[in-house]
Design an enzyme around this catalytic site. Structure first.
Site, PDB file in Angstrom:
ATOM      1  N   GLY A  48       0.878  -1.166   0.000  1.00 23.99           N
ATOM      2  CA  GLY A  48       0.000   0.000   0.000  1.00 23.99           C
ATOM      3  C   GLY A  48       0.909   1.206   0.000  1.00 23.99           C
ATOM      4  O   GLY A  48       1.830   1.280  -0.808  1.00 23.99           O
ATOM      5  N   CYS A  80       6.210  -5.328   0.542  1.00 22.92           N
ATOM      6  CA  CYS A  80       6.337  -3.988  -0.057  1.00 22.92           C
ATOM      7  C   CYS A  80       6.233  -2.894   1.010  1.00 22.92           C
ATOM      8  O   CYS A  80       7.151  -2.748   1.807  1.00 22.92           O
ATOM      9  CB  CYS A  80       5.330  -3.826  -1.196  1.00 22.92           C
ATOM     10  SG  CYS A  80       5.850  -2.568  -2.373  1.00 22.92           S
ATOM     11  N   ILE A 142       5.715  -3.211  -7.451  1.00 21.55           N
ATOM     12  CA  ILE A 142       4.969  -1.976  -7.719  1.00 21.55           C
ATOM     13  C   ILE A 142       5.538  -0.862  -6.844  1.00 21.55           C
ATOM     14  O   ILE A 142       5.358  -0.869  -5.632  1.00 21.55           O
ATOM     15  CB  ILE A 142       3.461  -2.152  -7.403  1.00 21.55           C
ATOM     16  CG1 ILE A 142       2.879  -3.347  -8.167  1.00 21.55           C
ATOM     17  CG2 ILE A 142       2.690  -0.870  -7.725  1.00 21.55           C
ATOM     18  CD1 ILE A 142       1.509  -3.780  -7.678  1.00 21.55           C
ATOM     19  N   HIS A 191       4.992  -8.383  -4.348  1.00 22.57           N
ATOM     20  CA  HIS A 191       3.629  -8.760  -3.947  1.00 22.57           C
ATOM     21  C   HIS A 191       3.349 -10.195  -4.401  1.00 22.57           C
ATOM     22  O   HIS A 191       2.949 -10.391  -5.542  1.00 22.57           O
ATOM     23  CB  HIS A 191       2.608  -7.851  -4.643  1.00 22.57           C
ATOM     24  CG  HIS A 191       2.662  -6.436  -4.218  1.00 22.57           C
ATOM     25  ND1 HIS A 191       1.783  -5.892  -3.322  1.00 22.57           N
ATOM     26  CD2 HIS A 191       3.499  -5.435  -4.571  1.00 22.57           C
ATOM     27  CE1 HIS A 191       2.077  -4.617  -3.133  1.00 22.57           C
ATOM     28  NE2 HIS A 191       3.115  -4.320  -3.887  1.00 22.57           N
ATOM     29  N   GLU A 193       0.909 -11.928  -3.447  1.00 26.71           N
ATOM     30  CA  GLU A 193      -0.547 -12.174  -3.339  1.00 26.71           C
ATOM     31  C   GLU A 193      -1.267 -11.913  -4.654  1.00 26.71           C
ATOM     32  O   GLU A 193      -2.453 -12.135  -4.766  1.00 26.71           O
ATOM     33  CB  GLU A 193      -1.143 -11.313  -2.221  1.00 26.71           C
ATOM     34  CG  GLU A 193      -1.335  -9.834  -2.522  1.00 26.71           C
ATOM     35  CD  GLU A 193      -0.032  -9.021  -2.463  1.00 26.71           C
ATOM     36  OE1 GLU A 193       1.047  -9.608  -2.287  1.00 26.71           O
ATOM     37  OE2 GLU A 193      -0.117  -7.790  -2.624  1.00 26.71           O
TER      38      GLU A 193
HETATM   39  N1  GLN Z   1       6.027   2.970  -2.567  1.00 30.22           N
HETATM   40  C1  GLN Z   1       5.214   2.483  -1.482  1.00 30.22           C
HETATM   41  C2  GLN Z   1       5.678   3.026  -0.138  1.00 30.22           C
HETATM   42  O1  GLN Z   1       6.690   3.638  -0.050  1.00 30.22           O
HETATM   43  C3  GLN Z   1       5.162   0.970  -1.422  1.00 30.22           C
HETATM   44  C4  GLN Z   1       4.478   0.433  -2.642  1.00 30.22           C
HETATM   45  C5  GLN Z   1       3.708  -0.836  -2.420  1.00 30.22           C
HETATM   46  O2  GLN Z   1       3.471  -1.270  -1.290  1.00 30.22           O
HETATM   47  N2  GLN Z   1       3.269  -1.409  -3.513  1.00 30.22           N
HETATM   48  O3  GLN Z   1       5.019   2.808   0.830  1.00 30.22           O
END
Ligand code: GLN
Length: 214
Positions: A48, A80, A142, A191, A193
């Site tokens: 997220g 992430c 991502i 990720h 999932e």
């Molecule tokens: N760029 C996001 C952050 O710094 C992480 C991206 C993700 O969880 N897909 O929190």
């Protein structure tokens, strides 16, 4: 008794983790309150936006209970943004951003830059593929962090390969650490999932089951 895994449900891709954990044989429940932490054998911190999740953790008064739970040995898997939340040190953080910590690593937020902002890669993950029996794990990145350095008690589970799944060169990112384990903490920059391959979740469920509080 079935192992119960909580998914921190303040922001991020909660639903996909619940589905993956259930496919890996666990009971999965959303966690939004400190009291709900008592009932789980392990916790997933989903991807997220780490800055938003950090603010919500404090707003929901979950930050201190969660830090205590990590210190007391609750198995936690961060993906992430979740990896960023577990890290003791963050590069590229915003002013005032805090982490839960517990994992002796330095992570760099949004490390891959604009060229390879989001991509898929087939990775060998220790304990999941290769020696563990299966083929490489298809992973989705991502706006992901990478792990810049690890402390002496941290095991490196996976690194970025030379090329993404569609054949694009990953340049300087090749060789960067993207999955680690230390004690009961597991973290991936990707990720798992999102692909239907639940082997990383299964690894976490096995570890949470093995360390279950009776
Ligand atoms: N760029 C996001 C952050 O710094 C992480 C991206 C993700 O969880 N897909 O929190």
């Amino acid at each position: 008794m079935t192992t119960t895994i909580g998914v921190l449900a303040l922001q991020g891709d909660v639903r996909a983790h619940v589905t993956a954990l259930e496919a890996a044989g666990a009971r999965a429940v959303p966690v939004r309150r400190a009291a709900e932490l008592e009932a789980v054998d392990g916790l997933v911190l989903p991807g997220g936006e780490s800055t938003t999740i950090d603010k919500l953790l404090r707003l929901f008064e979950l930050r201190d209970p969660l830090r205590r739970a990590v210190a007391e040995g609750l198995p936690v898997y961060g993906s992430c943004a979740g990896m960023i939340l577990l890290a003791d040190r963050v590069l590229g953080s915003i002013e005032g951003q805090q982490t839960l910590g517990g994992l002796d690593v330095t992570v760099r937020r949004n490390a891959f830059g604009r060229q390879v902002d989001s991509f898929e890669a087939d990775l060998d993950v220790v304990g999941v593929s290769g020696d563990a029996g299966g083929g490489p794990v298809r992973t989705v990145f991502i706006r992901a962090p990478w792990v810049e350095d690890v402390g002496p008690d941290v095991e490196v589970l996976a690194r970025i390969p030379e090329r993404s799944t569609d054949g694009a060169g990953l340049g300087d990112a090749a060789g960067r650490i993207v999955a680690v384990r230390s004690g009961r903490l597991l973290a991936t920059a990707f990720h798992p999932e999102m692909t239907g391959d639940v082997r990383v979740h299964a690894l976490f469920v096995r570890e949470a089951t093995a360390s279950r509080r009776s």
